[in-house]
Enzyme design. Structure first.
Site, PDB file in Angstrom:
ATOM      1  N   ARG A  49      86.164  42.604  62.266  1.00 22.11           N
ATOM      2  CA  ARG A  49      85.640  43.984  62.749  1.00 22.11           C
ATOM      3  C   ARG A  49      86.515  44.762  62.830  1.00 22.11           C
ATOM      4  NH1 ARG A  49      83.921  43.795  69.422  1.00 22.11           N
ATOM      5  NH2 ARG A  49      85.844  42.187  69.753  1.00 22.11           N
ATOM      6  N   GLU A  60      89.462  45.491  60.818  1.00 21.59           N
ATOM      7  CA  GLU A  60      89.652  44.873  59.130  1.00 21.59           C
ATOM      8  C   GLU A  60      91.649  45.166  59.046  1.00 21.59           C
ATOM      9  OE1 GLU A  60      88.620  47.786  55.601  1.00 21.59           O
ATOM     10  OE2 GLU A  60      89.849  46.747  54.616  1.00 21.59           O
ATOM     11  N   ILE A  93      79.121  42.637  63.650  1.00 15.51           N
ATOM     12  CA  ILE A  93      77.917  41.797  63.965  1.00 15.51           C
ATOM     13  C   ILE A  93      78.189  43.047  64.663  1.00 15.51           C
ATOM     14  CG2 ILE A  93      78.999  39.780  63.455  1.00 15.51           C
ATOM     15  CD1 ILE A  93      78.347  39.210  66.239  1.00 15.51           C
ATOM     16  N   ASN A 137      80.049  33.236  63.906  1.00 12.27           N
ATOM     17  CA  ASN A 137      80.997  32.286  65.395  1.00 12.27           C
ATOM     18  C   ASN A 137      81.522  32.967  65.823  1.00 12.27           C
ATOM     19  OD1 ASN A 137      83.572  30.652  65.322  1.00 12.27           O
ATOM     20  ND2 ASN A 137      84.424  33.117  65.468  1.00 12.27           N
ATOM     21  N   SER A 160      78.026  26.155  72.739  1.00 15.24           N
ATOM     22  CA  SER A 160      78.806  26.496  72.882  1.00 15.24           C
ATOM     23  C   SER A 160      78.600  24.922  74.588  1.00 15.24           C
ATOM     24  CB  SER A 160      79.462  27.330  74.323  1.00 15.24           C
ATOM     25  OG  SER A 160      80.317  27.287  75.147  1.00 15.24           O
ATOM     26  N   TYR A 193      77.202  34.529  79.574  1.00 19.15           N
ATOM     27  CA  TYR A 193      77.474  33.323  78.040  1.00 19.15           C
ATOM     28  C   TYR A 193      76.477  32.349  78.144  1.00 19.15           C
ATOM     29  CZ  TYR A 193      80.380  30.921  75.333  1.00 19.15           C
ATOM     30  OH  TYR A 193      81.690  30.750  74.366  1.00 19.15           O
ATOM     31  N   LYS A 209      74.001  32.062  74.693  1.00 23.54           N
ATOM     32  CA  LYS A 209      74.859  30.726  73.734  1.00 23.54           C
ATOM     33  C   LYS A 209      73.709  29.843  74.110  1.00 23.54           C
ATOM     34  CE  LYS A 209      78.530  31.351  72.134  1.00 23.54           C
ATOM     35  NZ  LYS A 209      78.703  31.693  70.701  1.00 23.54           N
TER      36      LYS A 209
HETATM   37  P1  NAP Z   1      88.427  33.911  70.291  1.00 26.57           P
HETATM   38  O1  NAP Z   1      89.795  33.628  69.681  1.00 26.57           O
HETATM   39  O2  NAP Z   1      88.244  35.415  71.145  1.00 26.57           O
HETATM   40  O3  NAP Z   1      87.486  35.027  68.851  1.00 26.57           O
HETATM   41  C1  NAP Z   1      86.454  35.235  68.560  1.00 26.57           C
HETATM   42  C2  NAP Z   1      86.144  36.479  67.476  1.00 26.57           C
HETATM   43  O4  NAP Z   1      85.075  36.573  67.881  1.00 26.57           O
HETATM   44  C3  NAP Z   1      87.388  36.569  67.627  1.00 26.57           C
HETATM   45  O5  NAP Z   1      87.723  37.091  66.447  1.00 26.57           O
HETATM   46  C4  NAP Z   1      86.770  38.389  67.770  1.00 26.57           C
HETATM   47  O6  NAP Z   1      87.112  39.480  67.080  1.00 26.57           O
HETATM   48  C5  NAP Z   1      85.381  38.266  66.993  1.00 26.57           C
HETATM   49  N1  NAP Z   1      84.561  39.033  67.201  1.00 26.57           N
HETATM   50  C6  NAP Z   1      84.153  39.649  68.824  1.00 26.57           C
HETATM   51  N2  NAP Z   1      82.947  40.084  68.768  1.00 26.57           N
HETATM   52  C7  NAP Z   1      82.785  40.484  67.205  1.00 26.57           C
HETATM   53  C8  NAP Z   1      81.554  41.487  66.158  1.00 26.57           C
HETATM   54  N3  NAP Z   1      80.918  42.364  66.971  1.00 26.57           N
HETATM   55  N4  NAP Z   1      82.154  41.427  65.115  1.00 26.57           N
HETATM   56  C9  NAP Z   1      82.506  40.411  65.042  1.00 26.57           C
HETATM   57  N5  NAP Z   1      83.376  39.885  65.411  1.00 26.57           N
HETATM   58  C10 NAP Z   1      83.476  39.810  66.721  1.00 26.57           C
HETATM   59  O7  NAP Z   1      87.234  33.202  71.102  1.00 26.57           O
HETATM   60  P2  NAP Z   1      87.076  31.556  70.128  1.00 26.57           P
HETATM   61  O8  NAP Z   1      87.279  30.664  71.219  1.00 26.57           O
HETATM   62  O9  NAP Z   1      87.897  31.531  68.867  1.00 26.57           O
HETATM   63  O10 NAP Z   1      85.092  31.215  69.746  1.00 26.57           O
HETATM   64  C11 NAP Z   1      84.732  31.574  68.243  1.00 26.57           C
HETATM   65  C12 NAP Z   1      82.992  30.731  69.108  1.00 26.57           C
HETATM   66  O11 NAP Z   1      83.816  29.779  69.761  1.00 26.57           O
HETATM   67  C13 NAP Z   1      82.321  32.117  69.619  1.00 26.57           C
HETATM   68  O12 NAP Z   1      81.025  32.404  69.709  1.00 26.57           O
HETATM   69  C14 NAP Z   1      82.283  30.862  71.335  1.00 26.57           C
HETATM   70  O13 NAP Z   1      81.990  31.263  72.373  1.00 26.57           O
HETATM   71  C15 NAP Z   1      82.516  29.444  70.314  1.00 26.57           C
HETATM   72  N6  NAP Z   1      83.402  28.560  71.684  1.00 26.57           N
HETATM   73  C16 NAP Z   1      84.488  28.683  72.645  1.00 26.57           C
HETATM   74  C17 NAP Z   1      85.170  27.402  72.842  1.00 26.57           C
HETATM   75  C18 NAP Z   1      86.691  27.673  73.446  1.00 26.57           C
HETATM   76  O14 NAP Z   1      86.856  27.125  74.291  1.00 26.57           O
HETATM   77  N7  NAP Z   1      87.305  28.751  72.655  1.00 26.57           N
HETATM   78  C19 NAP Z   1      84.091  26.665  73.409  1.00 26.57           C
HETATM   79  C20 NAP Z   1      82.757  26.539  73.315  1.00 26.57           C
HETATM   80  C21 NAP Z   1      82.295  27.780  72.490  1.00 26.57           C
HETATM   81  P3  NAP Z   1      88.439  40.160  67.823  1.00 26.57           P
HETATM   82  O15 NAP Z   1      89.804  39.946  67.521  1.00 26.57           O
HETATM   83  O16 NAP Z   1      88.472  41.538  67.203  1.00 26.57           O
HETATM   84  O17 NAP Z   1      88.004  40.481  68.993  1.00 26.57           O
END
Ligand code: NAP
Length: 296
Positions: free
Chosen positions: A37, A39, A63, A89, A142, A203, A207
């Site tokens: 989101r 750039e 998104i 993602n 998740s 959350y 999910k």
């Molecule tokens: P993260 O490091 O917080 O990354 C989330 C990403 O999503 C960031 O790049 C964030 O952008 C982006 N994002 C949020 N809102 C957005 C929007 N409106 N448009 C476009 N991008 C957006 O989280 P992560 O842990 O890598 O999570 C990735 C996925 O895995 C998620 O779906 C999460 O629910 C799932 N997940 C993670 C875990 C875990 O343990 N980490 C476990 C289960 C599931 P910004 O940098 O600008 O905020």
């Protein structure tokens, strides 16, 4: 470039999305789009990968902004004439605090469900017409998105689980379930309808909806004239990212293993996983009956 293969990962400037782009740059023959989101953050992430000798491409994508999604769609259509891999993602998490007012709790819940579910659903609706035969879609769910997170044997919880896990669930019914949830949170009586503990509930609901959506999407792909389109939903593990307050036990590269694998499933004869709930170690977990593996 029209006709050459192309992959898109949403929310890929950091975390699991970034590592998924990294992995796809190594394994996917085609263009890999790191989208973000912001750039500046996205372009900085591309530069980091360039230093490793990898060559992702970049496109802005928020998104939450329908025009941003439409711009990406138009760009992909004009440049590639289609889409081969979509990794949904992007997501966010706001943990509720006990001291939150009902208004703040309802507002935060709406934000989480809006981005994680409604806006991911909209991304799919806008980009799915571009999918080519053999396309692969991966929806990041998740462990919190497993149906068993609606806990307990109360009549309300049993009814709610049955509605989400019905094999005949329609998009209309799913949207209604999520709007009913948001209304209940606003009134403060969501627990009466079977929803679980307060601090994670936004959350969890978002999910569970992503997972339920995936099951409907695969049903649709099964009768789509474009052959062999597969969508799965995945628990990437407890991963050391910002969302997990950097407390996760897996590296982002380990968290990207299952998403990248699902994105590059062989182009023919895949019967499983298909519309499946996949754990970070690539095992398929029964989304309706469980049980969840001990290792999150
Ligand atoms: P993260 O490091 O917080 O990354 C989330 C990403 O999503 C960031 O790049 C964030 O952008 C982006 N994002 C949020 N809102 C957005 C929007 N409106 N448009 C476009 N991008 C957006 O989280 P992560 O842990 O890598 O999570 C990735 C996925 O895995 C998620 O779906 C999460 O629910 C799932 N997940 C993670 C875990 C875990 O343990 N980490 C476990 C289960 C599931 P910004 O940098 O600008 O905020």
């Amino acid at each position: 470039m029209a006709g050459s293969r192309v992959a898109v990962v949403t929310g890929a400037n950091q975390g699991i999305g970034y590592a998924t782009v990294k992995e796809l740059c190594k394994t996917f023959v085609g263009s890999v789009y790191l989208t973000s989101r912001n750039e500046n953050l996205g372009r900085a992430a591309v530069e980091e990968l360039e230093k490793l000798g990898l060559h992702p491409k970049y496109h802005q994508l928020d998104i939450d902004d329908e025009f941003s999604v439409l711009r990406l769609r138009d760009y992909l259509k004009a440049t590639y004439g289609g889409l081969d891999i979509l990794v949904n993602n992007a997501a966010m998490l706001i943990l509720a605090k006990d001291e939150d007012s009902r208004e703040l709790f309802a507002e935060n819940t709406r934000s989480v469900v809006q981005t994680n579910f409604f806006n991911t659903f909209r991304v799919c609706n806008i980009l799915f017409p571009l999918l080519r035969p053999h396309a692969r879609v991966v929806n990041l769910s998740s462990s919190m998105g497993h149906i068993s997170q609606i806990e307990g044997q109360s009549e309300a919880a049993t009814t709610l689980r049955a509605k989400f896990s019905s094999p005949d669930l329609s998009y209309e019914e799913l949207l209604k379930l999520m709007n009913d949830f948001l209304d209940a949170v606003k009134r403060g009586d969501h627990a009466d309808y079977g929803w679980p503990r307060k601090n994670w509930v936004s959350y969890i609901a978002s999910k569970i909806a992503v997972s339920a959506m995936t099951r409907i999407q695969q049903r649709d792909f099964d009768v789509d004239p474009r052959e062999d389109i597969i969508v799965n939903h995945v628990h990437p593990g407890y991963v050391n990212t910002k969302m997990a307050s950097f407390k996760g036990v897996l590296t982002i590269e380990q968290g990207a293993v299952a998403p990248a694998w699902l994105a590059t499933l062989p182009l023919n004869d895949v019967t499983n996983p298909k519309g499946a709930y996949v754990w970070h170690d690539k095992t398929i977990v029964d989304w309706v009956n469980g049980p969840l593996p001990a290792q999150y």
